[in-house]
Scaffold this motif. Structure first.
Motif, PDB file in Angstrom:
ATOM      1  N   ASP A  65      18.276  -4.280  23.754  1.00 33.70           N
ATOM      2  CA  ASP A  65      17.113  -5.139  23.985  1.00 33.70           C
ATOM      3  C   ASP A  65      15.967  -4.758  23.053  1.00 33.70           C
ATOM      4  O   ASP A  65      15.285  -5.628  22.492  1.00 33.70           O
ATOM      5  N   GLU A  68      16.719  -6.070  19.522  1.00 36.16           N
ATOM      6  CA  GLU A  68      16.540  -7.515  19.440  1.00 36.16           C
ATOM      7  C   GLU A  68      15.063  -7.886  19.456  1.00 36.16           C
ATOM      8  O   GLU A  68      14.596  -8.730  18.668  1.00 36.16           O
ATOM      9  N   ARG A  81      24.905 -15.161  17.702  1.00 35.05           N
ATOM     10  CA  ARG A  81      25.762 -13.980  17.662  1.00 35.05           C
ATOM     11  C   ARG A  81      27.238 -14.367  17.689  1.00 35.05           C
ATOM     12  O   ARG A  81      27.620 -15.454  18.171  1.00 35.05           O
ATOM     13  N   TYR A 238      24.183  -7.123  28.892  1.00 31.77           N
ATOM     14  CA  TYR A 238      23.163  -7.328  27.860  1.00 31.77           C
ATOM     15  C   TYR A 238      23.382  -8.664  27.163  1.00 31.77           C
ATOM     16  O   TYR A 238      22.427  -9.432  26.927  1.00 31.77           O
ATOM     17  N   SER A 242      20.709 -11.769  26.920  1.00 32.51           N
ATOM     18  CA  SER A 242      20.175 -12.112  25.607  1.00 32.51           C
ATOM     19  C   SER A 242      20.056 -13.635  25.473  1.00 32.51           C
ATOM     20  O   SER A 242      20.907 -14.391  25.957  1.00 32.51           O
ATOM     21  N   LYS A 243      19.037 -14.071  24.782  1.00 38.47           N
ATOM     22  CA  LYS A 243      18.812 -15.517  24.613  1.00 38.47           C
ATOM     23  C   LYS A 243      19.525 -16.081  23.404  1.00 38.47           C
ATOM     24  O   LYS A 243      19.489 -17.292  23.168  1.00 38.47           O
TER      25      LYS A 243
END
Length: 1022
Positions: A65, A68, A81, A238, A242-243
């Motif tokens: 995190d 990122e 990703r 995670y 994650s966006k």
């Protein structure tokens, strides 16, 4: 194209975050201890996964995190990703045998007294691959260049067990986990079709958590979800939060394995990786025609991240010419590598995320020569080792002696033992440190100015010395800790904030605007980088505590869970395991503390001597409360795990028949049988053949354990032949099985003769004629402290053995039946060869024969049905104690009918007559055998003989079991022994010897003891 590596090395750098000063890191030792011990995997499969527990996993997951967020804050465009999720193709062995097919085979195994240690596999990864077995059929357009599908399974069609028609194989392989797999498969497929990739990842988290926390077992009764599944869970969590959108998800068998050709590995072994690199490189394109970096990242090492980059480089240079591929660097760097793949496309290979929170040992390692040299070169090296094996061994013995003297006077870090130019001295030091002087078989030598090891008993096995930074995959998995020489010390990571800042600066300096995260979530065995850490850990624990012995720790090379349970039930060893686990917990905690609280520094390593000094000092500074807390948790953990192991393996064949077996006890039984035949049986031949031949003198030569052909002189002037040689501590099922079957067959046949005896006035058994002429086999310990199976020397029988005599031995399940199996004694044929294909059925097992399950039900005995039902409920690898068999017998209607048939047959035939009239009207003796078909009521004199036979056979069954025995008398268990007497009386005597007792054989079964007594055998209890 260009390649450049940037090195973020600086000394005394204040740790700062991107936006300001980082808060001072604090370490809670008890919090670490709680996390580490709660999730500590005790199974042999858990050897390499102890690093994965919530304390470290949460820090690692949180750092993703942070990375990122930092990329976002610095204005880089995170476009999405990809996920690369390989699995081990052979984690579940193929049910379709093809010996010629090349395959990856780099998992380490070492041979010890219990056999070959387990090759560790990642089964939950393979099971995860099953969930995606049909994604290509459901969502692929069929044109790779225009395929918009997110999920893709490389070479799924090559995995036979994924075929829906292989349901029988699936049930056998996955057992209780199959139902979960099928439900998860259906759920995942629905979400793949719906295009909901985030929900797919959520399903994977649930799938792994159920597998782990419910401890689901697969067909081999091993736990499917080992402790390393936890990093897959935290990584996926995670990815869910994650966006970033998922652009592509690749899965497949061994798709990130290094593509290399060596003497050990053919090009065909990496076909899946070759297919993947072709496909994956098509996806590496600039986004929006701007400089784009694909960040290769992973939670842990050993998932194929760096090797995929190496495969890409080789593919670009050499195309399909696999034989010309250069060595793939799969070393675990704590730095980042930036590689320009093509115009506007870069690849950034980051260190595994967990490496920011753990240590990296570095130095030299001895690896399988086949991975480094051609067959021709190895042939020359091994020929030299073979020719010079004795002088090379003598030279190393001198080095060992010198090393002992140096250690005694100067310690383990004396300059001559810590000199990189003298690896043979460092190797000797490690052997002494790890208490492996006696068991070691690997001898160092120099050939053409390079260092090697050869195996003293298998000289064709050569290992060569190389650096850990350049070694191939095999070298990372060298399981013998002493063969890793950590001259380059232990590297600690850079503080993570500093690493992140310099990474982003480097992106900006190269004009990179767009970022695609490439997450390697592959689920392979954890036996590569973690193996290096374990090998260092073992050496470091020995340096911190001179009492530490890896053989009494959870890092012993176990062959099975049964062996681990045997270790746990041994009181002395269990106490040592308490100490070793407490030491490991403390040492891992202190290492983690050094890293977490580290506010400045570089990645240059600390030497092992320096780090040892730091750790010793840190141990003294631990509070009394911290030490007490650790000891208390260790005690609870071991007690809890011992109970779990007892439930799983307590009745397993591996534990009861092999681990609890003692060759030393078997030697004592051999002596007692000689005593019995010499003093309680009157027959001149029997007394001579079973007599005392004297002690075995020193053998000639040093042959490996197992089958042998040695002649021994004895202290009484006899010459005995030895056909098996074993270490007294041997627990190797492959070595023990033929030996135990020879003993059981020979001893049972010898004892069967007493049923044809009469009783003398002084209570001895007079055997006038032997039904089974037996040339007995014995166990004896020689002067070299090895145990041998010996037999007197006999001349071959000169005539043809009559068929009638050959047939008599059928009940003993002997492999061979010919004149060559007999020797000559007093001009008569005596059976020499007692090799048996099984002493776990029929005569030896109360007429249980599980092969009967396909016969007509009328032929199946009650005992066979009981065992079949028991193993259906508990597994075919489980034994059934005689006390439980007898309990079932007493309550079974089926047995009552069977017993009634036995009585009716006996009453119809009447009492057994010892003589019968022949054709000439002369009375001749009737000899009972072990394969009688007719049943008779017992003659009164037979009671005493049957009592002895039942008692002696039960004693044999308690001490020496067939490794495949389904019905057992547990050692020292009075109830089992008593039950065995009844089973022998009611089942074996009628069905094998044709003798039926209508009244109890013994007046009081509680008073009957094994031969010679309970007191005698209790003194040999472990």
């Amino acid at each position: 194209m260009n390649t450049f590596r940037f090195f973020i090395i600086f000394i005394s750098v204040l740790v700062t975050s991107i936006s300001g000063h980082a808060p001072e890191a604090r370490f809670n030792f008890q919090e670490f201890t709680d996390s580490f011990l709660k999730h500590y995997e005790f199974s042999p499969e858990g050897r390499y996964v102890h690093e994965y527990h919530p304390f470290l996993l949460q820090k690692t997951a949180h750092s993703f995190d942070e990375l990122e967020d930092a990329l976002h804050k610095e204005g880089l465009n995170l476009k999405g990703r990809m996920i690369i999720s390989g699995y081990e193709e052979h984690a579940v062995p193929s049910y379709y045998t093809n010996y010629k097919a090349p395959r990856i085979n780099d998992e380490a195994s070492v041979k010890g007294l219990a056999g070959w240690s387990l090759k560790l596999h990642n089964r939950f990864g393979f099971m995860t691959g099953y969930l995606f077995k049909d994604v290509n059929k459901l969502v692929s357009s069929g044109d790779p260049d225009h395929d918009l599908a997110i999920f893709e399974h490389i070479d799924a069609h090559t995995i036979p067990i994924f075929d829906d028609r292989a349901i029988i194989f699936q049930e056998h392989a996955f057992d209780q986990a199959l139902r979960l797999m099928k439900k998860a498969y259906e759920s995942v497929m629905k979400k793949v079709l719906a295009g909901d990739s985030r929900a797919v990842l959520e399903d994977l988290v649930k799938f792994w958590q159920i597998m782990y926390f419910d401890a689901l077992k697969i067909g081999n009764k091993q736990v499917a979800g080992t402790q390393d599944i936890l990093f897959s869970v935290d990584y996926a969590k995670y990815l869910v939060r994650s966006k970033l959108p998922l652009i592509k998800y690749f899965t497949g068998p061994d798709i990130t394995y290094p593509i290399e050709v060596s003497s050990k590995q053919e090009s065909g072994a990496t076909l899946h990786a070759q297919a993947f690199v072709r496909r994956f490189t098509q996806k590496l394109v600039p986004i929006d025609n701007k400089n784009t970096v694909y960040i290769f990242c992973s939670f842990v090492d050993g998932v194929g991240k760096s090797t995929t980059l190496g495969n890409i480089k080789n593919w670009m240079r050499h195309g399909d010419a696999i034989e010309t591929f250069e060595h793939v660097d799969n070393s675990s760097s704590q730095l980042a590598e930036i590689f320009q793949f093509k115009d506007k496309v870069y690849i950034a290979d980051l260190p595994a995320q967990v490496s920011h929170f753990t240590y990296k040992p570095d130095g030299l390692v001895f690896v399988d020569g086949r991975t480094e040299y051609s067959k021709e070169s190895l042939a020359k090296i091994s020929a030299y080792a073979y020719e010079q094996r004795k002088p090379l061994k003598e030279a190393f013995d001198k080095i060992m002696a010198q090393a002992r003297d140096v250690i005694k006077s100067q310690g383990y870090f004396a300059p001559e033992l810590y000199d990189k130019t003298k690896p043979d001295y460092a190797y000797a030091r490690n052997l002494i440190l790890l208490k492996k002087e006696r068991s070691n078989k690997w001898i160092p030598f120099v050939y053409e100015n390079k260092y090697y090891l050869f195996h003293y008993q298998r000289q064709h096995e050569i290992r060569c010395l190389t650096t850990l930074s350049q070694v191939k995959s095999d070298g990372l998995k060298t399981i013998e800790s002493e063969q890793m020489l950590f001259f380059d010390g232990i590297r600690f990571p850079l503080p993570f904030a500093s690493f992140t800042k310099h990474l982003i600066d480097h992106f900006k300096n190269n004009g990179i605007e767009n970022v695609v995260m490439v997450d390697f979530t592959s689920m392979y065995p954890r036996s590569s980088r973690e193996n290096i850490r374990v090998n260092y850990l073992v050496q470091q624990m020995a340096l911190l505590d001179s009492q530490f012995d890896v053989a009494h720790s959870l890092y012993k090379n176990f062959v099975s869970g049964g062996e681990l349970l045997y270790t746990m039930v041994n009181k002395r060893v269990r106490e040592r395991m308490h100490e070793s686990l407490a030491l490991e917990t403390t040492m891992r905690g202190l290492l983690c503390k050094l890293i977490v609280e580290r506010q400045q520094g570089d990645i240059t390593g600390l030497s092992v001597p320096h780090l040892t000094s730091l750790l010793k000092q840190a141990r003294t500074e631990l509070s009394v409360q911290d030490n007490e807390h650790t000891r208390e948790l260790v005690h609870k953990k071991i007690a809890s795990e011992a109970q779990k192991l007892e439930r799983i393996y307590g009745h397993s064949k591996q534990f009861v028949n092999i681990q609890l077996f003692s060759l030393f006890r078997a030697c004592q039984l051999s002596k007692k049988l000689q005593e019995f035949f010499t003093y309680y049986v009157e027959n001149e031949n029997i007394q001579q053949l079973w007599g005392d031949y004297g002690d075995l003198l020193e053998p000639n030569g040093d042959l490996p354990d197992g089958r042998c052909d040695i002649k021994f002189a004895t202290s009484k002037g006899f010459t005995l032949g030895a056909c098996y040689k074993l270490d007294p501590a041997c627990k190797d099922e492959q070595l023990l099985t033929p030996l135990l079957r020879v003993l059981r067959a020979c001893w049972y046949a010898g004892l069967a003769n007493i049923m044809n005896g009469t009783i003398s006035e002084d209570g001895k058994i007079v055997v006038q004629q032997e039904r089974y002429p037996v040339a007995p086999a014995f166990l004896q310990m020689a002067a070299d402290q090895k145990i041998y199976l010996v037999q007197d020397s006999y001349q071959p029988f000169q005539s043809e053995v009559k068929r009638a005599l050959l047939v008599q031995y059928l009940p003993f399940n002997l492999i061979y039946s010919s004149t060559e199996c007999f020797g000559q004694w007093e001009e008569k044929p005596y059976r020499l060869d007692w090799q048996s294909y099984g002493t776990n059925a029929g005569l030896y097992a109360y007429h249980c024969n599980l092969d009967q399950q396909n016969r007509a039900s009328d032929d199946v005995t009650a005992v066979t049905l009981f065992v079949q039902k028991y193993q259906t409920d508990h597994g075919s690898s489980m034994v059934m104690p005689t006390s439980q068999v007898l309990e079932k017998l007493k309550e079974s209607l089926y047995w009552k009918f069977e017993w009634q048939d036995i009585l009716e047959d006996a009453e119809k035939n009447g009492q057994f007559k010892k003589t019968k009239e022949n054709a000439q009207g002369v009375q001749e003796r009737v000899l009972l055998g072990a394969g009688e078909k007719k049943k008779f009521l017992a003659h009164p004199e037979q009671r005493y003989l049957a009592q002895w036979l039942a008692r002696m056979c039960a004693t044999i069954d308690m001490i020496v079991k067939d490794p495949d025995s389904d019905i057992v008398i547990r050692y020292g268990n009075r109830e089992d022994f008593k039950a065995a007497l009844t089973l022998f009386e009611k089942v074996t005597l009628p069905n094998s010897f044709g003798i039926v007792f209508t009244e109890n054989l013994f007046d009081d079964y509680d008073t009957v003891e094994p031969y010679p007594s309970w007191e005698y055998w209790d003194q040999y209890a472990e």
